[in-house]
Design a protein around this motif. Structure first.
Motif, PDB file in Angstrom:
ATOM      1  N   PHE A   1       0.973  -1.051   0.072  1.00 29.56           N
ATOM      2  CA  PHE A   1      -0.396   0.214   0.214  1.00 29.56           C
ATOM      3  C   PHE A   1       0.934   1.034   0.143  1.00 29.56           C
TER       4      PHE A   1
ATOM      5  N   GLY B   1       2.108   1.857  -3.042  1.00 30.28           N
ATOM      6  CA  GLY B   1       1.295   1.815  -4.472  1.00 30.28           C
ATOM      7  C   GLY B   1       1.038   0.807  -5.264  1.00 30.28           C
ATOM      8  N   ILE B   2       1.198  -0.787  -5.270  1.00 34.14           N
ATOM      9  CA  ILE B   2       1.347  -1.349  -5.912  1.00 34.14           C
ATOM     10  C   ILE B   2       0.004  -3.021  -5.952  1.00 34.14           C
ATOM     11  N   HIS B   3      -0.354  -3.013  -6.550  1.00 31.82           N
ATOM     12  CA  HIS B   3      -1.460  -4.022  -6.559  1.00 31.82           C
ATOM     13  C   HIS B   3      -0.731  -5.552  -6.196  1.00 31.82           C
TER      14      HIS B   3
ATOM     15  N   GLU C   1       8.576   1.451  -9.544  1.00 33.68           N
ATOM     16  CA  GLU C   1       8.141   0.538  -8.416  1.00 33.68           C
ATOM     17  C   GLU C   1       8.848  -0.254  -7.784  1.00 33.68           C
TER      18      GLU C   1
ATOM     19  N   THR D   1      -6.397  -4.259   0.255  1.00 35.76           N
ATOM     20  CA  THR D   1      -6.118  -3.225  -0.868  1.00 35.76           C
ATOM     21  C   THR D   1      -7.101  -1.592  -0.627  1.00 35.76           C
TER      22      THR D   1
ATOM     23  N   GLN E   1      -4.124   1.566  -5.711  1.00 36.37           N
ATOM     24  CA  GLN E   1      -3.533   0.177  -5.476  1.00 36.37           C
ATOM     25  C   GLN E   1      -4.093  -0.310  -6.569  1.00 36.37           C
TER      26      GLN E   1
END
Length: 284
Positions: free
Chosen positions: A182, A185-187, A199, A268, A273
């Protein structure tokens, strides 16, 4: 299960409580806790007369360093250590007691009975199970961006299960993987091979910063975790996403969602994300 911050907190507490203490004898009431040697009598005999020099950590494992032995201990689901006076009542589910010659005792309590103890000659523990295949330490100097990418980048596996795999990066469990993803910002369903260089840098920083903040707070007491002095961790009050289903995201206000990724409950933000794009259907 205690993750890296909780085990690190226990380690620091045990150094304060038992470093320098000499073991007079050991009582084992649940033999299966002791994995090496398999005979609890041999385990107890080897430890008698040993002095605890320090307590170290490898991933989620404690390394109790003695005169000429190393005790590798895994707390599993609910294992915990505590120091008591020899006259204090022994609590239920106390399975191993280290009796010190100063009249105090280090007691190992484990309601679920999943914890393990292995005894090794110094250095031998890194060449055999359970430590031999562990990955890089996220709070160690070796945890560089390059080492992180080398361990994970290019793989077609979803990023969350990869981060949970102790053969790549040690110490991360469900709570801190959700928090780090989180923050970056990555799923969690993105595959490692789809992450951009920027990333990877954000995730590397997020993993380290999340764990450092958790260690500073004494870990997270989500269920039954306490340190060696019976104190709860406080990081659960700082969690940004884990355990906050349907609560507003602290960044965008959208409701936090919970799903299952890699067999684990996963939290999430649908806005912060972005989920992976579906692969185009194959042409017939």
């Amino acid at each position: 299960m205690p993750e890296l911050p909780e085990v690190e907190t226990v380690r620091r507490t045990l150094i304060q409580l038992v470093a320098g203490k000499r073991i007079d004898r050991v009582t084992v009431s649940l033999p299966r806790i002791v994995q090496r040697p398999q005979e609890p009598e041999a385990f107890a005999a080897a430890l008698a007369g040993q002095t605890i020099r320090t307590v170290e950590r490898r991933g989620k494992f404690l390394r109790i360093v003695l005169d000429d032995l190393v005790l590798v201990s895994h707390l599993r689901m609910e294992g915990r250590y505590g120091v008591y006076g020899q006259d204090e009542p022994v609590e239920l589910h106390t399975h191993v007691i280290f009796h010190f010659d100063d009249g105090t005792e280090l007691r190992y309590k484990d309601v679920r009975q999943f914890g393990t103890m292995h005894l090794f000659a110094p250095g031998e523990e890194f060449e055999q199970k359970p430590l031999m295949k562990l990955g890089i330490e996220p709070l160690d100097e070796s945890f560089t961006l390059g080492a992180f990418k080398q361990a994970l980048a290019g793989r077609t596996t979803k990023i969350k299960p990869l981060l949970l795999n102790q053969e790549y990066v040690v110490g991360l469990g469900n709570i801190y993987v959700d928090e780090a993803l989180f923050t970056a910002g990555i799923h969690p369903e993105r595959t490692a091979d789809t992450l951009k260089s920027s990333e990877w840098q954000k995730l590397h920083e997020a993993v380290r910063s999340t764990l450092e903040r958790a260690v500073d707070a004494g870990g997270s007491s989500i269920k039954s975790y306490v340190n060696g002095q019976g104190e709860m961790g406080m990081f659960q009050h700082q969690l940004l996403i884990y355990g906050r289903k349907n609560e507003p995201c602290s960044r965008c206000g959208r409701a936090i969602e919970k799903s299952v990724v890699g067999g684990r409950g996963t939290h999430t933000c649908p806005s912060c994300q972005k989920p992976p794009r579906p692969k185009p259907a194959a042409r017939e």
